[in-house]
Design a protein around this motif. Structure first.
Motif, PDB file in Angstrom:
ATOM      1  N   ASP A 249      22.678  25.535  90.389  1.00  0.00           N
ATOM      2  CA  ASP A 249      22.791  26.989  90.535  1.00  0.00           C
ATOM      3  C   ASP A 249      22.203  27.446  91.869  1.00  0.00           C
ATOM      4  O   ASP A 249      22.821  28.208  92.626  1.00  0.00           O
ATOM      5  CB  ASP A 249      22.073  27.674  89.370  1.00  0.00           C
ATOM      6  CG  ASP A 249      22.329  29.179  89.317  1.00  0.00           C
ATOM      7  OD1 ASP A 249      23.236  29.653  90.032  1.00  0.00           O
ATOM      8  OD2 ASP A 249      21.631  29.867  88.550  1.00  0.00           O
ATOM      9  N   VAL A 252      24.281  25.919  95.006  1.00  0.00           N
ATOM     10  CA  VAL A 252      25.600  26.537  95.188  1.00  0.00           C
ATOM     11  C   VAL A 252      25.473  27.990  95.618  1.00  0.00           C
ATOM     12  O   VAL A 252      26.159  28.446  96.540  1.00  0.00           O
ATOM     13  CB  VAL A 252      26.431  26.416  93.890  1.00  0.00           C
ATOM     14  CG1 VAL A 252      27.724  27.218  94.003  1.00  0.00           C
ATOM     15  CG2 VAL A 252      26.732  24.960  93.593  1.00  0.00           C
ATOM     16  N   THR A 253      24.580  28.737  94.976  1.00  0.00           N
ATOM     17  CA  THR A 253      24.412  30.159  95.301  1.00  0.00           C
ATOM     18  C   THR A 253      23.996  30.349  96.752  1.00  0.00           C
ATOM     19  O   THR A 253      24.541  31.193  97.473  1.00  0.00           O
ATOM     20  CB  THR A 253      23.376  30.809  94.363  1.00  0.00           C
ATOM     21  OG1 THR A 253      23.824  30.680  93.013  1.00  0.00           O
ATOM     22  CG2 THR A 253      23.191  32.280  94.689  1.00  0.00           C
ATOM     23  N   VAL A 256      26.899  29.454  99.189  1.00  0.00           N
ATOM     24  CA  VAL A 256      27.918  30.516  99.234  1.00  0.00           C
ATOM     25  C   VAL A 256      27.415  31.707 100.050  1.00  0.00           C
ATOM     26  O   VAL A 256      28.139  32.246 100.905  1.00  0.00           O
ATOM     27  CB  VAL A 256      28.302  30.968  97.802  1.00  0.00           C
ATOM     28  CG1 VAL A 256      29.154  32.233  97.841  1.00  0.00           C
ATOM     29  CG2 VAL A 256      29.046  29.855  97.073  1.00  0.00           C
ATOM     30  N   GLN A 257      26.167  32.120  99.820  1.00  0.00           N
ATOM     31  CA  GLN A 257      25.597  33.244 100.567  1.00  0.00           C
ATOM     32  C   GLN A 257      25.554  32.958 102.066  1.00  0.00           C
ATOM     33  O   GLN A 257      25.910  33.806 102.895  1.00  0.00           O
ATOM     34  CB  GLN A 257      24.184  33.550 100.051  1.00  0.00           C
ATOM     35  CG  GLN A 257      24.152  34.177  98.667  1.00  0.00           C
ATOM     36  CD  GLN A 257      22.739  34.304  98.123  1.00  0.00           C
ATOM     37  OE1 GLN A 257      21.802  33.709  98.646  1.00  0.00           O
ATOM     38  NE2 GLN A 257      22.578  35.092  97.057  1.00  0.00           N
ATOM     39  N   ALA A 282      30.781  22.399  90.595  1.00  0.00           N
ATOM     40  CA  ALA A 282      30.302  23.779  90.765  1.00  0.00           C
ATOM     41  C   ALA A 282      30.657  24.321  92.147  1.00  0.00           C
ATOM     42  O   ALA A 282      31.050  25.488  92.285  1.00  0.00           O
ATOM     43  CB  ALA A 282      28.792  23.842  90.536  1.00  0.00           C
ATOM     44  N   LEU A 283      30.513  23.486  93.187  1.00  0.00           N
ATOM     45  CA  LEU A 283      30.876  23.922  94.536  1.00  0.00           C
ATOM     46  C   LEU A 283      32.374  24.203  94.645  1.00  0.00           C
ATOM     47  O   LEU A 283      32.797  25.202  95.246  1.00  0.00           O
ATOM     48  CB  LEU A 283      30.486  22.854  95.563  1.00  0.00           C
ATOM     49  CG  LEU A 283      29.028  22.846  96.024  1.00  0.00           C
ATOM     50  CD1 LEU A 283      28.752  21.588  96.850  1.00  0.00           C
ATOM     51  CD2 LEU A 283      28.695  24.084  96.846  1.00  0.00           C
ATOM     52  N   THR A 285      34.429  25.108  92.288  1.00  0.00           N
ATOM     53  CA  THR A 285      34.709  26.360  91.571  1.00  0.00           C
ATOM     54  C   THR A 285      34.288  27.568  92.395  1.00  0.00           C
ATOM     55  O   THR A 285      35.035  28.543  92.520  1.00  0.00           O
ATOM     56  CB  THR A 285      33.982  26.365  90.210  1.00  0.00           C
ATOM     57  OG1 THR A 285      34.416  25.243  89.441  1.00  0.00           O
ATOM     58  CG2 THR A 285      34.273  27.651  89.452  1.00  0.00           C
ATOM     59  N   ALA A 286      33.090  27.509  92.966  1.00  0.00           N
ATOM     60  CA  ALA A 286      32.557  28.647  93.726  1.00  0.00           C
ATOM     61  C   ALA A 286      33.388  28.942  94.966  1.00  0.00           C
ATOM     62  O   ALA A 286      33.652  30.108  95.286  1.00  0.00           O
ATOM     63  CB  ALA A 286      31.105  28.378  94.116  1.00  0.00           C
ATOM     64  N   PHE A 287      33.817  27.898  95.665  1.00  0.00           N
ATOM     65  CA  PHE A 287      34.540  28.108  96.924  1.00  0.00           C
ATOM     66  C   PHE A 287      36.039  28.336  96.724  1.00  0.00           C
ATOM     67  O   PHE A 287      36.736  28.663  97.686  1.00  0.00           O
ATOM     68  CB  PHE A 287      34.258  26.970  97.902  1.00  0.00           C
ATOM     69  CG  PHE A 287      32.935  27.132  98.604  1.00  0.00           C
ATOM     70  CD1 PHE A 287      32.816  27.950  99.713  1.00  0.00           C
ATOM     71  CD2 PHE A 287      31.797  26.501  98.117  1.00  0.00           C
ATOM     72  CE1 PHE A 287      31.588  28.128 100.342  1.00  0.00           C
ATOM     73  CE2 PHE A 287      30.568  26.670  98.737  1.00  0.00           C
ATOM     74  CZ  PHE A 287      30.463  27.493  99.854  1.00  0.00           C
ATOM     75  N   ASP A 289      37.010  30.831  95.275  1.00  0.00           N
ATOM     76  CA  ASP A 289      37.088  32.282  95.432  1.00  0.00           C
ATOM     77  C   ASP A 289      36.942  32.722  96.887  1.00  0.00           C
ATOM     78  O   ASP A 289      37.152  33.890  97.210  1.00  0.00           O
ATOM     79  CB  ASP A 289      35.997  32.962  94.588  1.00  0.00           C
ATOM     80  CG  ASP A 289      36.177  32.698  93.098  1.00  0.00           C
ATOM     81  OD1 ASP A 289      37.337  32.524  92.677  1.00  0.00           O
ATOM     82  OD2 ASP A 289      35.169  32.645  92.367  1.00  0.00           O
TER      83      ASP A 289
END
Length: 340
Positions: A249, A252-253, A256-257, A282-283, A285-287, A289
Motif C-alpha cells: 500500500d 504503490v501510493t 503513484v503520487q 498492485a502496481l 492495477t494502480a497504473f 488508471d
C-alpha cells in the motif's frame, strides 16, 4: 555498417556471482548467475566472509561459461562494466579485481557501475527508457524512488529511513519461522490469507516520499507476542497477508503520487522485491488508471542480482565517455546521486 557493441558485465556485490554479455545495451547475449542461497540459508542471512570465498571460487568459472554461452571471445568485448558498490566490501572486491585483471591483460576499457543503477537499467533490456521517468527500487538493502530526466542522471526523491522493504520481509519471515530468504515465502503465504490484521502504514510527513518499515516490523512482532500471551495464535497466512498489504500500500501510493507530481512518462520497477507478485499486481492495477504513464516491470530473472543489468547500465556510461582506471576499488557506501 556499425559494429555491434558488446559489454561484459560483472556483478559480485552480495551473494550472487554473475557475469553477462549484452549487445548494444539492450540484448542479452549471455547471462550466468551462480547463487549462494543454499550456503547462507542455514545462517538465516548472508555471511560476508562466506560470500567472498564463494565469489573467489566461482568468478572464473562463471566468466568462462558466459563466453561459452555467448559464443564470443574476450577479443570481441568493447568494454567491461563492473559493480563498484554499494554492497559487501569483500564481495565487491572480487568482481572489481576480476574486471581490472581482464581490462589490464587485454587492454579493454573499464566502466564502474552503481549497483542500483544496474537494477534500474535492467528495465532497458525489456523496454526502451522514456524520460523523464521514475524508478521504484525495492530490494533487501534499498527502498528508493529515483527520478531520472535523462540517461545517467539519478535523483533520489525518497528513500527508507530505517529498514528497507526486503529487510523487513526477512525479519518478519523469521518471526513466522520461514526459511531464508523470507520474501518469496511471505509472498506465497500472503496469497493464501486475507489482510485482517490492522497493521500500521508509515506515511511520514505530508509530501514526503521517504519510507519507514521498522514500525511495521515491530507491530508484527508485538501482534504475535500479544496473541501468545492471550494463549492465541495468529494464522501465519493472515499475518503474511496483512504485512504485505501494508508494505505494498505504501510503496504503490507513494509511487503513484510521485509519478503525478514529477509528470513522468514511465515508471520502472527495480530490485529483488520487484519479483513480489503482490507488488507487481498492485502496481499494474494502480497504473492502469494513469493512461499517460507506462509501467515497466522486468521479468523475474532480471529482478534479483544479475550482471546483464550491470552491462546494460555500463553500455550507457561507456557511450557517455565514463571510464575507470586500475585504481578502482570496491565502495560499499557508494551514493547513486553522485554517481551520475
Amino acid at each position: 555498417m556499425k559494429k555491434d557493441q558488446l559489454i561484459l558485465g560483472i556483478e559480485t556485490s552480495c551473494d550472487e556471482t554473475a557475469v553477462a554479455i549484452v549487445k548494444n545495451g539492450k540484448e542479452i547475449v549471455a547471462n550466468i548467475v551462480a547463487s549462494q542461497i543454499e550456503s547462507h540459508k542455514r545462517f538465516g542471512g548472508v555471511v560476508p566472509e562466506i560470500a567472498s570465498r564463494h565469489h573467489v571460487e566461482q568468478v572464473t568459472l562463471v566468466l568462462e561459461e558466459a563466453f561459452r554461452q555467448g559464443e564470443v571471445g574476450i577479443e570481441d568485448i568493447d568494454a567491461i562494466a563492473v559493480t563498484e558498490g554499494p554492497g559487501l566490501v569483500g564481495a565487491l572486491l572480487i568482481g572489481v579485481n576480476a574486471a581490472k585483471a581482464l581490462a589490464f591483460a587485454h587492454n579493454i576499457p573499464l566502466v564502474n557501475v552503481h549497483h542500483i543503477a544496474g537494477h534500474i537499467y535492467a528495465n532497458r533490456l525489456v523496454e526502451e527508457m522514456k524520460f523523464p521517468l521514475l524508478s521504484l527500487v525495492v530490494s533487501g538493502g534499498h527502498t528508493e524512488l529515483v527520478f531520472m530526466k535523462e540517461h545517467g542522471h539519478f535523483e533520489v526523491i525518497g528513500e527508507t529511513r530505517d529498514d528497507a522493504a526486503g529487510e523487513a520481509y526477512d525479519k518478519v519471515a523469521r518471526v513466522l519461522g520461514l526459511p531464508y530468504p523470507g520474501g518469496p515465502h511471505i509472498d506465497c503465504l500472503a496469497h493464501e490469507g486475507t489482510p485482517d490484521l490492522d497493521l500500521p502504514r508509515a506515511w511520514l510527513e505530508t509530501g514526503s516520499y521517504d519510507f519507514s518499515f521498522s514500525g511495521l516490523k515491530s507491530a508484527v512482532i508485538n501482534s504475535v507476542h500479544n496473541a501468545e500471551q492471550r494463549g492465541e495464535k495468529i494464522a501465519p497466512e493472515t499475518l503474511a497477508a496483512s504485512f504485505q498489504a501494508s508494505v505494498v500500500d505504501v510503496l504503490v501510493t507513494k509511487a503513484v503520487q510521485a509519478a503525478k507530481e514529477y509528470k513522468v512518462k514511465q515508471v520502472l520497477l527495480a530490485g529483488g522485491v520487484a519479483a513480489n507478485k503482490g507488488l507487481r499486481t498492485a502496481l499494474t492495477t494502480a497504473f492502469n488508471d494513469l493512461k499517460d504513464v507506462q509501467l515497466v516491470i522486468p521479468p523475474l530473472s532480471l529482478c534479483t542480482d544479475n550482471a546483464a543489468m550491470i552491462a546494460a547500465a555500463g553500455s550507457i556510461l561507456f557511450d557517455k565517455g565514463k571510464r575507470a582506471d586500475l585504481t578502482l576499488n570496491g565502495n560499499p557506501g557508494l551514493d547513486i546521486s553522485i554517481h551520475n
